[in-house]
Motif scaffolding. Structure first.
Motif, short mmCIF file in Angstrom:
data_model
loop_
_atom_site.label_atom_id
_atom_site.label_comp_id
_atom_site.label_asym_id
_atom_site.label_seq_id
_atom_site.Cartn_x
_atom_site.Cartn_y
_atom_site.Cartn_z
N ASP A 1 79.11 30.66 58.74
CA ASP A 1 79.12 32.10 59.05
C ASP A 1 78.97 32.96 57.81
OD1 ASP A 1 79.31 31.71 61.79
OD2 ASP A 1 81.50 31.83 61.81
N ALA A 2 79.70 32.63 56.74
CA ALA A 2 79.65 33.44 55.52
C ALA A 2 78.27 33.44 54.89
CB ALA A 2 80.70 32.94 54.52
N VAL A 3 77.67 32.27 54.74
CA VAL A 3 76.37 32.20 54.08
C VAL A 3 75.28 32.79 54.96
CG1 VAL A 3 74.63 30.64 53.10
CG2 VAL A 3 77.06 30.28 52.59
N THR A 4 75.39 32.62 56.26
CA THR A 4 74.41 33.25 57.16
C THR A 4 74.46 34.77 56.99
OG1 THR A 4 74.52 31.43 58.74
CG2 THR A 4 73.65 33.53 59.56
N GLU A 5 75.65 35.32 56.94
CA GLU A 5 75.79 36.77 56.75
C GLU A 5 75.24 37.21 55.39
OE1 GLU A 5 76.41 39.08 59.02
OE2 GLU A 5 76.42 37.34 60.35
N GLU A 6 75.52 36.45 54.35
CA GLU A 6 75.00 36.79 53.02
C GLU A 6 73.48 36.73 52.98
OE1 GLU A 6 77.05 34.03 50.50
OE2 GLU A 6 78.99 35.02 50.86
N PHE A 7 72.91 35.74 53.64
CA PHE A 7 71.46 35.61 53.71
C PHE A 7 70.87 36.81 54.46
CE2 PHE A 7 67.53 33.75 55.57
CZ PHE A 7 66.93 33.27 54.42
N ARG A 8 71.49 37.18 55.57
CA ARG A 8 71.01 38.32 56.35
C ARG A 8 71.16 39.63 55.56
NH1 ARG A 8 70.10 38.25 61.63
NH2 ARG A 8 71.23 40.20 61.98
N GLU A 9 72.26 39.78 54.84
CA GLU A 9 72.46 40.98 54.02
C GLU A 9 71.42 41.06 52.91
OE1 GLU A 9 76.51 40.88 52.65
OE2 GLU A 9 77.30 41.06 54.69
N LEU A 10 71.10 39.94 52.31
CA LEU A 10 70.07 39.90 51.28
C LEU A 10 68.74 40.37 51.86
CD1 LEU A 10 69.16 39.05 48.40
CD2 LEU A 10 68.65 36.80 49.37
N ILE A 11 68.41 39.89 53.05
CA ILE A 11 67.17 40.28 53.70
C ILE A 11 67.18 41.78 54.01
CG2 ILE A 11 65.85 40.08 55.86
CD1 ILE A 11 66.66 37.07 55.84
N GLN A 12 68.29 42.28 54.53
CA GLN A 12 68.39 43.69 54.92
C GLN A 12 68.31 44.63 53.71
OE1 GLN A 12 72.00 43.74 57.19
NE2 GLN A 12 71.01 42.92 59.03
N SER A 13 68.78 44.16 52.55
CA SER A 13 68.77 45.03 51.37
C SER A 13 67.50 44.86 50.54
CB SER A 13 70.00 44.72 50.50
OG SER A 13 69.89 43.42 49.95
N SER A 14 66.54 44.12 51.05
CA SER A 14 65.33 43.82 50.29
C SER A 14 64.10 44.08 51.15
CB SER A 14 65.36 42.36 49.85
OG SER A 14 66.53 42.09 49.12
N ILE A 15 62.96 43.92 50.53
CA ILE A 15 61.70 44.10 51.25
C ILE A 15 60.89 42.81 51.23
CG2 ILE A 15 61.53 46.61 50.90
CD1 ILE A 15 59.69 45.99 48.49
N PHE A 16 61.57 41.70 51.42
CA PHE A 16 60.92 40.40 51.37
C PHE A 16 59.96 40.23 52.53
CE2 PHE A 16 65.17 39.16 49.44
CZ PHE A 16 64.72 39.32 48.15
N ALA A 17 58.81 39.61 52.23
CA ALA A 17 57.86 39.27 53.29
C ALA A 17 58.53 38.31 54.26
CB ALA A 17 56.62 38.63 52.67
N ASP A 18 58.31 38.52 55.53
CA ASP A 18 58.86 37.67 56.59
C ASP A 18 60.39 37.71 56.67
OD1 ASP A 18 56.41 36.89 57.54
OD2 ASP A 18 56.37 35.02 56.41
N GLY A 19 61.00 38.72 56.08
CA GLY A 19 62.46 38.82 56.12
C GLY A 19 63.02 38.84 57.53
N GLY A 20 62.41 39.62 58.41
CA GLY A 20 62.88 39.71 59.79
C GLY A 20 62.81 38.37 60.50
N ARG A 21 61.74 37.65 60.28
CA ARG A 21 61.59 36.33 60.90
C ARG A 21 62.67 35.38 60.38
NH1 ARG A 21 58.74 31.47 60.09
NH2 ARG A 21 57.86 32.14 58.11
N PHE A 22 62.94 35.45 59.08
CA PHE A 22 63.96 34.57 58.52
C PHE A 22 65.37 34.97 58.96
CE2 PHE A 22 60.66 32.74 55.94
CZ PHE A 22 61.10 31.42 55.83
N ALA A 23 65.60 36.23 59.25
CA ALA A 23 66.90 36.65 59.79
C ALA A 23 67.10 36.03 61.16
CB ALA A 23 66.98 38.17 59.86
N GLN A 24 66.05 36.00 61.97
CA GLN A 24 66.13 35.36 63.29
C GLN A 24 66.35 33.85 63.16
OE1 GLN A 24 62.41 36.63 64.99
NE2 GLN A 24 63.34 38.41 65.98
N ILE A 25 65.65 33.25 62.24
CA ILE A 25 65.82 31.81 62.00
C ILE A 25 67.26 31.52 61.59
CG2 ILE A 25 65.22 29.92 60.41
CD1 ILE A 25 62.31 31.02 60.48
#
Length: 183
Positions: A56-80
């Motif tokens: 749970d903790a690392v999933t949230e950190e990964f999602r927060e990283l995506i939300q605070s960035s403009i990474f390509a395919d970030g939304g897809r990786f949040a779903q993954i």
């Protein structure tokens, strides 16, 4: 008899090893998110969490990283990440069920013909006298088949880790570095 017995225990060992790999990969991903340049080594984060807490903790950190960035395919990786979280919680639960089970040998003619697994914490309903809990056939084939259902989630977890390295090194290093300094 010995071969069936040995195969069952080997498959349970494979289940444990696969789950330990999942735990290790989540820790590595969390450590990378916190300190991609490994300025502080060994890492101090994610050392005491249970596997459930770590997922749970690392999933949230990964999602927060995506939300605070403009990474390509970030939304897809949040779903993954969410899909992987659910599947690997299921793997963790299955591992716990198997490891905390009581095993019953089924014999016929003095030979072991199979095994049953039951939740060792269950018992008999005092009101009805009926067995309460899971009772299922267990074999090396059954354990390995169940483990195989998690292969996609394990592959995707590894993809998340590799993608984080990619984002840091190629696409988002400067942005990530400024984000890390701000925290």
């Amino acid at each position: 008899m010995e071969d069936r017995h040995a195969q069952l225990y080997q498959s349970i060992g494979e289940l444990v090893m696969a789950t330990q790999w999942v735990e290790s990969r989540y820790r590595e991903l969390g450590w990378f998110i916190h300190d991609p340049e490994r300025a502080t080594w060994p890492p101090r984060t994610h050392r005491k969490e249970s596997l459930a807490q770590l997922i749970d903790a690392v999933t949230e950190e990964f999602r927060e990283l995506i939300q605070s960035s403009i990474f390509a395919d970030g939304g897809r990786f949040a779903q993954i990440a969410e899909s992987v979280r659910g599947a690997l919680h299921e793997l963790r639960s299955y591992r716990n069920q198997v490891l905390h089970s009581a095993f019953i040998e089924l014999k016929a003619g003095g030979e072991v013909v199979g095994y049953l697994r039951t939740d060792a914490k269950r018992g008999v309903d005092p009101d009805t006298g009926e067995f309460v809990g899971q009772l299922e056939d267990i074999s090396a084939e059954a354990v390995r088949a169940k483990l195989a259902t998690f292969s996609t989630a394990c592959f995707q977890l590894n993809m998340m880790y590799v993608q984080a390295i990619h984002w840091y090194g190629i696409e988002g290093g400067a942005q990530w570095r400024s984000k890390q300094r701000a925290t």
